[in-house]
Enzyme design. Structure first.
Site, PDB file in Angstrom:
ATOM      1  N   ASP A 146      41.529  41.222  48.300  1.00  0.00           N
ATOM      2  CA  ASP A 146      41.803  40.936  49.936  1.00  0.00           C
ATOM      3  C   ASP A 146      42.625  41.817  50.590  1.00  0.00           C
ATOM      4  OD1 ASP A 146      39.582  39.060  49.288  1.00  0.00           O
ATOM      5  OD2 ASP A 146      40.869  37.252  50.169  1.00  0.00           O
TER       6      ASP A 146
ATOM      7  N   CYS B 117      34.463  38.694  46.979  1.00  0.00           N
ATOM      8  CA  CYS B 117      35.129  38.846  45.631  1.00  0.00           C
ATOM      9  C   CYS B 117      34.229  39.062  44.466  1.00  0.00           C
ATOM     10  CB  CYS B 117      35.889  37.674  45.309  1.00  0.00           C
ATOM     11  SG  CYS B 117      37.184  37.215  46.665  1.00  0.00           S
TER      12      CYS B 117
ATOM     13  N   HIS C  10      36.708  35.199  37.983  1.00  0.00           N
ATOM     14  CA  HIS C  10      36.016  34.930  39.175  1.00  0.00           C
ATOM     15  C   HIS C  10      34.560  35.449  38.830  1.00  0.00           C
ATOM     16  CE1 HIS C  10      36.004  34.356  43.749  1.00  0.00           C
ATOM     17  NE2 HIS C  10      35.471  33.081  42.962  1.00  0.00           N
TER      18      HIS C  10
ATOM     19  N   ASN D  82      37.426  43.799  48.350  1.00  0.00           N
ATOM     20  CA  ASN D  82      36.855  43.808  49.691  1.00  0.00           C
ATOM     21  C   ASN D  82      37.906  44.006  50.617  1.00  0.00           C
ATOM     22  OD1 ASN D  82      36.308  40.629  48.292  1.00  0.00           O
ATOM     23  ND2 ASN D  82      37.763  40.983  50.115  1.00  0.00           N
TER      24      ASN D  82
END
Length: 582
Positions: free
Chosen positions: A48, A86, A143, A307
């Site tokens: 992020d 993500c 993730h 991102n």
């Protein structure tokens, strides 16, 4: 005669030394001058990180000296595109394929308790490198699913994993943080895979925090330094992915890192700066370890964010990130959500005298890392029957670093599909300077809008056009944009579901990114032919969109998932695997 014998003896000794040196170079997979024939590969993934959250982008208020130092001897990717969130981004990077091909598109992540993960039939980058005798390591955030052991990193190509299975944990206590199962359990593990012929054994253990409350960046950095130090002189090169949490929420920086940014007045921005200072420090320590062990010139270094920066939580909590000069944020298809900081340092291509970055303004998608890394490792990209969407840029990089003017270098890509999201009914494609968004572009999240740029202002202020062409803005315009920034919240819990662009046509927007970096001027009415052509291209991709693996996005987070002793571990055995299309 004695002198002749002495000369012969000396010559023989020199010959032995040369032969030994050459032999040793071959054994170490190096040329006689000490440079590896197959490079180490280090990938640092920030979480992020906003486009305007690193110093080298400028103008900006957050200082990142170690990241900037690396960028100055690298190729800076000015148009590096990711997915808007993500999990899909990481999937695209490791597969070399658009996530909509295997049910992972959309502005959504894999929450704790989700039964799905990255399709087990997908062939991943660490698998390809492992087969080529690379030692493969993942530190930090995975993730990509962990409901079943088969989904975990050491079953997907990594020899070693130290980090978190899920996408968001607290930095000091390492508890699940976001989503319906927030706070349900501890998430910090260490896994190994050991190969003995055809037999593979796995070990798994919960990490006992060496110093309770230790910030995760420090843990991952320390582990990276140990791996790099231990790799000095190794026969096999390493593929090391350091996937930091920073600066993902929760924004809980270390006090000394906040203190280093005391000149930033806004409290939320100052805290975000502290998170990024910690990230920068980690990059500095890892780079220092490569220098100390004389491996810096044998290691390709890639830096990127998964991102765009996240501006605000659904609760309304401001997170202090910035994607200026672009509109949008994480979870949106606007530039601020999918265009991120990124660069690559390639020692075997980079001139020794290079002291400033090379800018590359060609289109680059996160899936391109798959074939590009394999080519730089002197391997042939291949997906064993599946369609590769990523494009190899290695030859382009070689030419740029060799001094070829960037306008003379052929750009491997002419378009990028940013997403086809059948849950939130939005899709987007970029082709050269034009960008088409089908749908609203920011259905799920938050839209950072700059009502500054208009046809009239462009005509009256040529400075905007001048700066926009380089995706930079002057300090005066930058401040105006900061002053006029609006945050619009549009959070939908019941999106219509479709697999066709036909049900996304409630909004159609065409932007010219060569000057409208704020994406505030919809030109569909003026350039109808261009819009139709881009729509046609997007439509051709939508035919291969695969249904979401878990369509009940907001409701179904497997309330039956158990955590043993308040620790998150895989809870399903032999789970059903949904196969993707080719």
């Amino acid at each position: 005669m004695t002198h002749i014998c002495d000369h012969v003896l000396i010559a023989f000794i020199v010959l032995i030394v040369v032969v030994t040196t050459v032999s040793l170079a071959i054994v170490l997979n190096r040329e006689p001058d000490g440079v590896r024939t197959q490079p180490n590969i280090l990938v640092v993934i920030a979480d992020d990180l906003g486009y305007n959250d690193v110093g080298y982008q400028g103008p900006g208020d957050i200082k990142t000296p170690y990241i900037d130092h690396l960028a100055r001897s690298s190729i800076v990717l000015e148009r590096h595109y990711t997915q808007p969130m993500c999990s899909p981004s990481r999937a695209a990077m490791f597969t070399g394929r658009y996530p909509f091909r295997y049910g992972m598109s959309g502005s959504r992540a894999i929450y704790y308790g989700s039964r799905y993960g990255l399709d087990l039939s997908e062939y991943l980058l660490p698998q390809a490198l492992k087969e080529a005798k690379y030692k493969t390591y993942l530190l930090g955030k995975w993730h990509l699913g962990f409901a079943d052991w088969l989904m975990t990193p050491t079953r997907r190509g990594f020899d070693y994993f130290y980090g978190t299975y899920g996408g968001s944990t607290t930095y000091r206590t390492h508890q699940s943080y976001e989503g319906p199962r927030a706070g349900d359990g501890y998430d910090l593990f260490e896994d190994n895979s050991t190969h003995n012929g055809t037999t593979v054994s796995y070990t798994h253990q919960v990490v006992d925090d060496p110093a309770p409350g230790t910030f995760s960046e420090l843990l991952f950095t320390e582990k990276a330094v140990k791996i790099i130090t231990g790799a000095q002189g190794d026969v096999e090169p390493f593929f090391l992915v350091v996937s930091y949490q920073n600066p993902h929420a929760p924004i809980t920086p270390m006090a000394n890192d906040v203190a280093q940014n005391e000149d930033i007045d806004n409290e939320n921005r100052r805290k975000m700066a502290g998170m990024i200072t910690s990230l920068d420090y980690g990059v500095g320590r890892i780079t220092s370890a490569l220098e100390t062990t004389h491996q810096l010139n044998e290691t390709i270094i890639i830096f990127l964010s998964d991102n765009g920066g996240h501006l605000m939580m659904p609760s309304g909590e401001s997170l202090g990130s910035s994607n200026l000069p672009f509109r949008g944020a994480k979870c949106t298809l606007y530039e601020g959500g999918v265009r991120t900081p990124a660069f690559i340092k390639i020692p075997q291509f980079t001139p020794v005298t290079m002291n400033s970055s090379v800018k590359y303004n060609g289109l680059f998608h996160i899936s391109d890392w798959f074939p590009t890394i394999l080519k730089l490792a002197q391997l042939e990209p291949g997906l064993k029957g599946k369609q590769l969407d990523g494009v190899d840029h290695s030859e382009t990089f070689r030419k740029l670093l060799g001094g070829t003017a960037r306008h003379q270098v052929k750009k491997p890509r002419d378009h990028v599909v940013l997403d086809i999201d059948p849950v939130f009914n939005q899709a987007a494609i970029v082709q050269e300077k034009y960008k088409l968004i089908v749908g609203k572009g920011a259905i799920m999240s938050f839209d950072q809008v700059y009502p500054l740029i208009s046809d009239e202002s462009i005509e009256n202020d040529p400075e905007i056009v001048k700066n926009a062409s380089h995706y930079q803005v002057s300090p005066s315009i930058y401040q105006e944009m900061m002053d006029y920034t609006q945050i619009q919240v549009n959070y939908s819990k019941n999106p219509q579901k479709c697999l066709s662009l036909d049900c996304m046509t409630d909004a159609l927007s065409l932007f010219d990114l060569s000057w409208d970096f704020g994406e505030s001027n919809n030109l569909t009415w003026r350039f109808t032919a261009e819009a139709k052509e881009l729509y046609k291209t997007l439509k051709s991709y939508s035919n291969s969109t695969f249904p979401m693996v878990e369509p009940q996005f907001f409701e179904d987070h497997n309330k039956d998932a158990k955590t043993e002793d308040n620790v998150w571990t895989p809870w399903l055995l032999n789970s059903t695997v949904v196969k993707s299309r080719k």
